[in-house]
Scaffold this active site. Sequence first.
Site, mmCIF file in Angstrom:
data_model
loop_
_atom_site.group_PDB
_atom_site.id
_atom_site.type_symbol
_atom_site.label_atom_id
_atom_site.label_comp_id
_atom_site.label_asym_id
_atom_site.label_seq_id
_atom_site.Cartn_x
_atom_site.Cartn_y
_atom_site.Cartn_z
ATOM 1 N N HIS A 303 23.457 11.562 84.596
ATOM 2 C CA HIS A 303 23.146 12.755 85.368
ATOM 3 C C HIS A 303 24.409 13.592 85.618
ATOM 4 O O HIS A 303 25.545 13.135 85.446
ATOM 5 C CB HIS A 303 22.509 12.372 86.706
ATOM 6 C CG HIS A 303 23.379 11.541 87.603
ATOM 7 N ND1 HIS A 303 24.450 12.043 88.312
ATOM 8 C CD2 HIS A 303 23.328 10.212 87.905
ATOM 9 C CE1 HIS A 303 25.018 11.077 89.011
ATOM 10 N NE2 HIS A 303 24.361 9.951 88.778
ATOM 11 N N CYS A 322 25.482 4.518 87.632
ATOM 12 C CA CYS A 322 24.996 5.554 86.721
ATOM 13 C C CYS A 322 26.117 6.053 85.805
ATOM 14 O O CYS A 322 27.291 5.754 86.014
ATOM 15 C CB CYS A 322 24.428 6.734 87.509
ATOM 16 S SG CYS A 322 22.900 6.355 88.410
#
Length: 382
Positions: A303, A322
């Site tokens: 992201h 992430c």
Amino acid sequence: MASLALAAGCSGSPNTHPNGDATVPAATATVAISPADGATKVAPTGALRVTAAAGKLTRITVTAPGDTNVPGKVSADRTTWTPSRPLRTGTHYQVTATAQDSSGHTVTQQSAFTTLTPAHKAAATVNVVAGETYGVGMEVEVRFKDPVSDKAAVMRAITVSATPAVLVVGHWFGDDQVDFRPQQYWTPGTRATVHLRLDGVQTAPGAYGTQQQDITFAIGRSQISTIDDRTKQLLVVRDGKLVRTLPGSLGAPGHTTYNGQMVISEKYRVIDMDSRTVGLGSSYNIKDVPHAMRLTTSGTFIHGNYWRPSFVFGNQDTSHGCVGLRDVRGGGDPSTPAAWFYNNSLIGDVVIVKGTPDRTVQPGNGLNGWNMSWSAWTTTSS
């Protein structure tokens, strides 16, 4: 029934008209159809059976509106026929069966019945949409609302075909999810079809499937992106050629990123991320996270990141697991690395993480069955 009565009364002996002319002998063969004519609430599996006595079955047709020419299997001695797949639920069927005796005489029997309408329907969802295009790592996921006890029956009722042809095999993850994939990534340009033939399949006691549909989708170009924790650079390779290198940031110590082949399963232009949803307490609650693409069910994303300074990317690991790429809040700047990657990615594209101190992602954690060997995938496929 009249035919059966006539056959029994004649006993194979010729009848004679008053003028002395002999008629053709009646057939000695008989045909029996189960369930009985007019039966209702018939089970879709195990109830339909056609048998012949004193002869051989020569022709059986089983038809219904929307379910013509039901296929079946005949015994080696041609005295018994059963359907080779479940009948559809809530459907009126007509059966016509013919048998022939040793003298070549035939007898035909007909029957009609209606299958049950299930009180409990075993609903399933499929993660591919008709007409959509996906990346080469796409797995077809079929998820059931309730646990499946007869997995073999369900597996027989779901198939995936492809052009160009390739073997596609399913693998169960738990009792409510079965995923399908080929041995290697899909060939770019493939057209694949999911065939759901669940109507009439008893998934568990008292529960029946009702879905009967085909879903055709396409595989686009190949895009496989790899980030190594030692370099922290995301290398985007499309159709075998490096097209972009993007600096990234992986999981910090204590919250390292999984290694392995991960497949993009969802895309969100903007999403809120709350650590409580992934079991990390109150570690973070970040609003308006841009260009987020899910890599695991447990919460790993690739992201955009607007809350870290630019020098972090390509140099430091700062996330809670992430893969982060530089971005602006809300994702309004199309020139950022995260915006470029989002706009050039498909659901089904592959993101490979290497070199972190973490373990390899579990195959069932997202569309990540590529981390399981083909022998393991196919050995436990039912």
